[in-house]
Design a protein around this motif. Structure first.
Motif, PDB file in Angstrom:
ATOM      1  N   ALA A 152      -0.040 -13.949   3.299  1.00 17.70           N
ATOM      2  CA  ALA A 152      -0.165 -13.200   4.546  1.00 17.70           C
ATOM      3  C   ALA A 152      -0.827 -11.873   4.210  1.00 17.70           C
ATOM      4  CB  ALA A 152       1.203 -12.974   5.182  1.00 17.70           C
ATOM      5  N   HIS A 153      -1.585 -11.337   5.154  1.00 13.36           N
ATOM      6  CA  HIS A 153      -2.290 -10.073   4.947  1.00 13.36           C
ATOM      7  C   HIS A 153      -2.012  -9.183   6.148  1.00 13.36           C
ATOM      8  CE1 HIS A 153      -5.990  -7.932   3.221  1.00 13.36           C
ATOM      9  NE2 HIS A 153      -5.413  -7.123   4.088  1.00 13.36           N
ATOM     10  N   ILE A 154      -1.330  -8.073   5.886  1.00 11.90           N
ATOM     11  CA  ILE A 154      -0.984  -7.122   6.937  1.00 11.90           C
ATOM     12  C   ILE A 154      -1.917  -5.935   6.796  1.00 11.90           C
ATOM     13  CG2 ILE A 154       0.877  -5.834   8.038  1.00 11.90           C
ATOM     14  CD1 ILE A 154       1.372  -8.976   7.539  1.00 11.90           C
ATOM     15  N   ASP A 209      -1.808   0.080   4.101  1.00  9.61           N
ATOM     16  CA  ASP A 209      -1.182   1.400   4.262  1.00  9.61           C
ATOM     17  C   ASP A 209      -0.573   1.590   5.652  1.00  9.61           C
ATOM     18  OD1 ASP A 209      -2.210   1.923   1.710  1.00  9.61           O
ATOM     19  OD2 ASP A 209      -3.988   2.930   2.510  1.00  9.61           O
ATOM     20  N   ARG A 210       0.465   2.462   5.706  1.00  9.92           N
ATOM     21  CA  ARG A 210       1.101   2.875   6.956  1.00  9.92           C
ATOM     22  C   ARG A 210       1.555   1.683   7.795  1.00  9.92           C
ATOM     23  NH1 ARG A 210      -3.199   5.355   6.034  1.00  9.92           N
ATOM     24  NH2 ARG A 210      -4.326   4.145   7.609  1.00  9.92           N
ATOM     25  N   VAL A 211       2.354   0.852   7.177  1.00  8.96           N
ATOM     26  CA  VAL A 211       2.931  -0.318   7.851  1.00  8.96           C
ATOM     27  C   VAL A 211       4.435  -0.132   7.880  1.00  8.96           C
ATOM     28  CG1 VAL A 211       3.317  -2.818   7.657  1.00  8.96           C
ATOM     29  CG2 VAL A 211       1.045  -1.865   7.190  1.00  8.96           C
ATOM     30  N   LEU A 212       5.062  -0.543   8.973  1.00  6.45           N
ATOM     31  CA  LEU A 212       6.514  -0.588   9.056  1.00  6.45           C
ATOM     32  C   LEU A 212       6.914  -2.050   9.196  1.00  6.45           C
ATOM     33  CD1 LEU A 212       8.972   1.657  10.862  1.00  6.45           C
ATOM     34  CD2 LEU A 212       9.139  -0.800  11.186  1.00  6.45           C
ATOM     35  N   VAL A 213       7.700  -2.528   8.241  1.00  4.87           N
ATOM     36  CA  VAL A 213       8.219  -3.891   8.279  1.00  4.87           C
ATOM     37  C   VAL A 213       9.676  -3.778   8.711  1.00  4.87           C
ATOM     38  CG1 VAL A 213       8.580  -6.034   7.010  1.00  4.87           C
ATOM     39  CG2 VAL A 213       6.656  -4.540   6.393  1.00  4.87           C
ATOM     40  N   GLY A 214       9.996  -4.263   9.902  1.00  2.71           N
ATOM     41  CA  GLY A 214      11.330  -4.110  10.476  1.00  2.71           C
ATOM     42  C   GLY A 214      12.404  -4.861   9.712  1.00  2.71           C
ATOM     43  N   MET A 215      13.633  -4.433   9.918  1.00  2.00           N
ATOM     44  CA  MET A 215      14.792  -5.002   9.226  1.00  2.00           C
ATOM     45  C   MET A 215      14.843  -6.517   9.357  1.00  2.00           C
ATOM     46  SD  MET A 215      17.797  -2.274  10.159  1.00  2.00           S
ATOM     47  CE  MET A 215      17.424  -2.105  11.881  1.00  2.00           C
ATOM     48  N   GLY A 216      15.116  -7.181   8.237  1.00  2.86           N
ATOM     49  CA  GLY A 216      15.304  -8.618   8.238  1.00  2.86           C
ATOM     50  C   GLY A 216      14.039  -9.443   8.405  1.00  2.86           C
ATOM     51  N   ALA A 217      12.877  -8.810   8.423  1.00  2.00           N
ATOM     52  CA  ALA A 217      11.622  -9.551   8.558  1.00  2.00           C
ATOM     53  C   ALA A 217      11.323 -10.315   7.268  1.00  2.00           C
ATOM     54  CB  ALA A 217      10.478  -8.607   8.900  1.00  2.00           C
ATOM     55  N   ILE A 218      10.524 -11.361   7.408  1.00  3.04           N
ATOM     56  CA  ILE A 218      10.088 -12.173   6.269  1.00  3.04           C
ATOM     57  C   ILE A 218       8.567 -12.275   6.341  1.00  3.04           C
ATOM     58  CG2 ILE A 218      10.158 -14.452   5.190  1.00  3.04           C
ATOM     59  CD1 ILE A 218      12.935 -14.834   6.517  1.00  3.04           C
ATOM     60  N   VAL A 219       7.902 -11.932   5.226  1.00  2.00           N
ATOM     61  CA  VAL A 219       6.442 -12.023   5.153  1.00  2.00           C
ATOM     62  C   VAL A 219       6.129 -12.927   3.960  1.00  2.00           C
ATOM     63  CG1 VAL A 219       4.270 -10.770   5.031  1.00  2.00           C
ATOM     64  CG2 VAL A 219       6.267  -9.667   6.082  1.00  2.00           C
ATOM     65  N   LEU A 220       5.445 -14.052   4.227  1.00  2.00           N
ATOM     66  CA  LEU A 220       5.285 -15.103   3.230  1.00  2.00           C
ATOM     67  C   LEU A 220       3.910 -15.105   2.559  1.00  2.00           C
ATOM     68  CD1 LEU A 220       7.230 -17.931   5.069  1.00  2.00           C
ATOM     69  CD2 LEU A 220       7.993 -16.536   3.151  1.00  2.00           C
ATOM     70  N   GLY A 254       0.791  -1.222   0.000  1.00  2.00           N
ATOM     71  CA  GLY A 254       0.000   0.000   0.000  1.00  2.00           C
ATOM     72  C   GLY A 254       0.825   1.274   0.000  1.00  2.00           C
ATOM     73  N   ASN A 255       0.178   2.346   0.417  1.00  2.00           N
ATOM     74  CA  ASN A 255       0.778   3.682   0.481  1.00  2.00           C
ATOM     75  C   ASN A 255       1.426   3.910   1.845  1.00  2.00           C
ATOM     76  OD1 ASN A 255      -0.357   4.295  -2.075  1.00  2.00           O
ATOM     77  ND2 ASN A 255      -2.273   4.908  -1.102  1.00  2.00           N
ATOM     78  N   ASP A 256       2.488   4.714   1.857  1.00  2.00           N
ATOM     79  CA  ASP A 256       3.142   5.150   3.099  1.00  2.00           C
ATOM     80  C   ASP A 256       3.674   3.970   3.911  1.00  2.00           C
ATOM     81  OD1 ASP A 256       2.553   8.005   2.734  1.00  2.00           O
ATOM     82  OD2 ASP A 256       0.469   7.398   3.027  1.00  2.00           O
ATOM     83  N   VAL A 257       4.215   2.990   3.211  1.00  2.00           N
ATOM     84  CA  VAL A 257       4.780   1.804   3.851  1.00  2.00           C
ATOM     85  C   VAL A 257       6.298   1.944   3.913  1.00  2.00           C
ATOM     86  CG1 VAL A 257       5.093  -0.704   3.643  1.00  2.00           C
ATOM     87  CG2 VAL A 257       2.870   0.337   3.116  1.00  2.00           C
ATOM     88  N   THR A 258       6.878   1.577   5.034  1.00  2.00           N
ATOM     89  CA  THR A 258       8.327   1.538   5.195  1.00  2.00           C
ATOM     90  C   THR A 258       8.754   0.072   5.309  1.00  2.00           C
ATOM     91  OG1 THR A 258       8.438   3.694   6.269  1.00  2.00           O
ATOM     92  CG2 THR A 258      10.265   2.180   6.689  1.00  2.00           C
ATOM     93  N   VAL A 259       9.547  -0.367   4.344  1.00  2.00           N
ATOM     94  CA  VAL A 259      10.069  -1.735   4.319  1.00  2.00           C
ATOM     95  C   VAL A 259      11.549  -1.634   4.665  1.00  2.00           C
ATOM     96  CG1 VAL A 259      10.491  -3.769   2.891  1.00  2.00           C
ATOM     97  CG2 VAL A 259       8.342  -2.488   2.642  1.00  2.00           C
ATOM     98  N   GLY A 260      11.931  -2.133   5.823  1.00  2.00           N
ATOM     99  CA  GLY A 260      13.294  -1.999   6.318  1.00  2.00           C
ATOM    100  C   GLY A 260      14.323  -2.775   5.521  1.00  2.00           C
ATOM    101  N   HIS A 261      15.577  -2.612   5.906  1.00  2.00           N
ATOM    102  CA  HIS A 261      16.706  -3.254   5.230  1.00  2.00           C
ATOM    103  C   HIS A 261      16.585  -4.780   5.277  1.00  2.00           C
ATOM    104  CE1 HIS A 261      18.481   0.712   5.391  1.00  2.00           C
ATOM    105  NE2 HIS A 261      18.328   0.709   6.699  1.00  2.00           N
TER     106      HIS A 261
END
Length: 183
Positions: free
Chosen positions: A115-117, A101-112, A83-90
């Motif tokens: 999955a629905h965030i 929208d407006r989700v922060l995925v922290g560094m090194g995370a895995i989303v398979l 979505g919009n305004d999403v931060t996907v970490g390193h």
């Protein structure tokens, strides 16, 4: 180095005022929204399904984005929808999932796959979101596999938008200031 690559005649579609680092690679059926940014060493393959990245979203260094092919058991496969305004970490891996929208995925995370965030979620660094898992809006999730840790504070919820806004500023600086040099 070619950053954007066509695959089977399908070329990435890029919005306005987008930054794509020259070391990243985007292949095939990818749509990138206005004011978004792709940072160094990102690999995104829209080869066997499509990827949509919203507006003002940033995909940080070393992240991998991919999809799941369509097949008899799963006729639509699993595209990757961000979505919009999403931060996907390193060094994040996103595979055939939906991130609102407006989700922060922290560094090194895995989303398979599948999955629905939901919107307004933080996923802690190093977390694993298993296939088919749904993360509800308004919470911090951590762990491997991920578990709901607690509700987000007002400050954390405000940070989700602030992080995206900061990356729009960074992106604009890079568009104006980055120059290749020869030594």
């Amino acid at each position: 180095m070619t950053t954007l690559r066509s695959y089977k005649g399908i070329t990435p579609k890029i919005g306005k005022s987008v930054y794509i680092d020259a070391s990243s690679v985007l292949v095939g059926d990818i749509t990138l929204g206005d004011d978004s940014s792709i940072w160094p060493f990102v690999a995104a393959r829209g080869d066997v399904n499509h990827i949509v990245i919203g507006e003002r979203t940033n995909i940080q260094d070393g992240s991998v984005l991919h999809v799941t092919h369509k097949n008899a058991d799963n006729p639509d496969g699993y595209p990757l929808l961000i979505g919009n305004d999403v931060t996907v970490g390193h060094k994040v891996m996103l595979h055939g999932c939906i991130i609102e929208d407006r989700v922060l995925v922290g560094m090194g995370a895995i989303v398979l796959d599948n999955a629905h965030i939901e919107s307004d979620v933080m996923i802690g660094a190093g977390s694993l979101v298993p296939p088919g898992k749904r993360l509800e809006s308004g919470y911090l999730y951590v762990g491997s596999p991920v578990k709901r840790a607690r509700p987000l504070t007002e400050k954390e919820q405000a940070f989700l938008q602030k992080s995206a806004d900061n990356y729009v500023v960074n992106k604009n600086d890079y568009l104006n200031e980055v120059r290749n040099i020869t030594i």
